[in-house]
Design a protein around this motif. Structure first.
Motif, short mmCIF file in Angstrom:
data_model
loop_
_atom_site.label_atom_id
_atom_site.label_comp_id
_atom_site.label_asym_id
_atom_site.label_seq_id
_atom_site.Cartn_x
_atom_site.Cartn_y
_atom_site.Cartn_z
N GLU A 92 4.22 -0.43 7.72
CA GLU A 92 3.56 -1.55 7.05
C GLU A 92 4.23 -1.86 5.72
O GLU A 92 4.39 -3.03 5.36
CB GLU A 92 2.07 -1.25 6.83
CG GLU A 92 1.30 -2.41 6.28
CD GLU A 92 1.30 -3.64 7.17
OE1 GLU A 92 1.50 -4.75 6.64
OE2 GLU A 92 1.12 -3.50 8.40
N ASN A 96 5.85 -5.44 4.76
CA ASN A 96 5.46 -6.19 3.56
C ASN A 96 6.68 -6.50 2.69
O ASN A 96 6.79 -7.59 2.12
CB ASN A 96 4.42 -5.42 2.76
CG ASN A 96 3.06 -5.45 3.40
OD1 ASN A 96 2.80 -6.24 4.31
ND2 ASN A 96 2.17 -4.58 2.95
N GLY A 149 -1.65 -13.76 4.22
CA GLY A 149 -2.25 -12.46 3.98
C GLY A 149 -2.71 -11.81 5.27
O GLY A 149 -3.25 -12.46 6.14
N ARG A 151 -3.71 -7.58 6.93
CA ARG A 151 -4.48 -6.38 6.65
C ARG A 151 -3.58 -5.26 6.16
O ARG A 151 -3.97 -4.11 6.21
CB ARG A 151 -5.23 -5.96 7.91
CG ARG A 151 -6.26 -6.98 8.32
CD ARG A 151 -7.50 -6.44 8.95
NE ARG A 151 -7.70 -5.03 8.99
CZ ARG A 151 -8.38 -4.34 8.06
NH1 ARG A 151 -8.87 -4.94 7.01
NH2 ARG A 151 -8.54 -3.04 8.20
N LEU A 153 -2.20 -3.92 3.15
CA LEU A 153 -2.65 -2.96 2.15
C LEU A 153 -4.02 -2.38 2.49
O LEU A 153 -4.25 -1.19 2.29
CB LEU A 153 -2.68 -3.60 0.75
CG LEU A 153 -1.32 -3.80 0.10
CD1 LEU A 153 -1.48 -4.54 -1.21
CD2 LEU A 153 -0.60 -2.49 -0.10
N ASP A 154 -4.91 -3.21 3.03
CA ASP A 154 -6.22 -2.70 3.43
C ASP A 154 -6.06 -1.63 4.52
O ASP A 154 -6.72 -0.60 4.49
CB ASP A 154 -7.12 -3.82 3.93
CG ASP A 154 -7.57 -4.76 2.82
OD1 ASP A 154 -7.55 -4.34 1.65
OD2 ASP A 154 -7.95 -5.90 3.13
N GLY A 155 -5.19 -1.91 5.48
CA GLY A 155 -4.94 -0.94 6.55
C GLY A 155 -4.36 0.35 6.01
O GLY A 155 -4.73 1.45 6.45
N ARG A 157 -4.78 1.54 2.95
CA ARG A 157 -5.86 2.22 2.23
C ARG A 157 -6.81 2.94 3.19
O ARG A 157 -7.23 4.07 2.95
CB ARG A 157 -6.64 1.24 1.37
CG ARG A 157 -5.95 0.88 0.10
CD ARG A 157 -6.83 0.07 -0.86
NE ARG A 157 -6.08 -0.23 -2.06
CZ ARG A 157 -5.35 -1.33 -2.23
NH1 ARG A 157 -5.30 -2.25 -1.29
NH2 ARG A 157 -4.69 -1.52 -3.34
N GLU A 158 -7.16 2.27 4.29
CA GLU A 158 -8.06 2.90 5.27
C GLU A 158 -7.45 4.16 5.85
O GLU A 158 -8.12 5.18 5.98
CB GLU A 158 -8.36 1.89 6.39
CG GLU A 158 -9.26 0.76 5.95
CD GLU A 158 -9.33 -0.37 6.96
OE1 GLU A 158 -8.67 -0.28 8.02
OE2 GLU A 158 -10.05 -1.34 6.68
N ARG A 159 -6.16 4.12 6.20
CA ARG A 159 -5.48 5.30 6.74
C ARG A 159 -5.46 6.44 5.73
O ARG A 159 -5.72 7.59 6.07
CB ARG A 159 -4.05 4.95 7.13
CG ARG A 159 -3.94 4.14 8.37
CD ARG A 159 -2.47 3.81 8.67
NE ARG A 159 -2.34 3.39 10.04
CZ ARG A 159 -2.69 2.21 10.50
NH1 ARG A 159 -3.21 1.32 9.69
NH2 ARG A 159 -2.55 1.92 11.77
#
Length: 190
Positions: A92, A96, A149, A151, A153-155, A157-159
């Motif tokens: 990711e 990005n 946009g 997912r 950075l959100d992805g 962070r979740e990981r």
């Protein structure tokens, strides 16, 4: 017509999409498990891990993004969950960088050895805890394009949070930098 430089971006997006489909296939395979825990006959793609980092970096370079990679330690020594999520974080981050950054991407992956016990970096660092460290940095590419946009950075962070790790991401000295630390349990190896 694809603009000059856009072709490698499209190739990188295509490769990332292909991996996302592989991951979706894997999840669907897990959902198809029978009541007794056996897998249904539908095949699932194996999840990529940091053991395949060289291939990910080579594919990214082939798509036109310069990557300066440094790996310290044995990637094959990581527990499967840490290695799998580490791979997805790097993937990711490179995606990005291809979409929003410019210039080469510096990638650093530090794998702790069994005897390695880094000094605590904060109050929540347990003494003796080992960390996989991942850092990606590239020059800022200007303002983010509207409507693009995802997912990403959100992805990430979740990981990271799922594994009890830490992440920082944002502009720093003219670069976009992502730093991730994932705990590596002792005695849990491939």
């Amino acid at each position: 017509m694809v603009r000059r430089g856009g072709r490698w971006r499209l190739a990188a997006i295509e490769e990332t999409s292909r991996h996302a489909m592989d991951d979706l296939d894997h999840v669907l395979g897990l959902l198809r498990e029978t009541e007794d825990g056996a897998r249904a006959s539908a095949g699932t793609a194996p999840q990529r891990t940091l053991a395949q980092l060289d291939r990910l970096v080579a594919d990214t370079r082939a798509a036109g993004l310069r990557v300066e990679a440094r790996v310290d330690g044995e990637l094959a020594e990581l527990p499967p969950a840490v290695s799998r999520e580490g791979y997805r974080i790097v993937q990711e981050g490179l995606t990005n960088a291809a979409r929003y950054g410019r210039g080469p991407v510096r990638l650093r992956v530090d794998v702790p050895g069994e005897a390695t016990v880094p000094a605590p970096r904060g109050p929540s660092d347990a003494p003796g805890r080992r960390w996989l460290e991942i850092e990606l940095a590239n020059l800022l590419g200007g303002a983010a394009r509207p409507g693009r946009g995802g997912r990403g950075l959100d992805g990430m962070r979740e990981r990271v949070l799922l594994l009890g790790g830490r992440i920082t991401a944002g502009p720093e000295d003219g670069h976009w930098r992502v730093r991730v630390r994932l705990p590596v349990p002792r005695g849990e190896a491939r």
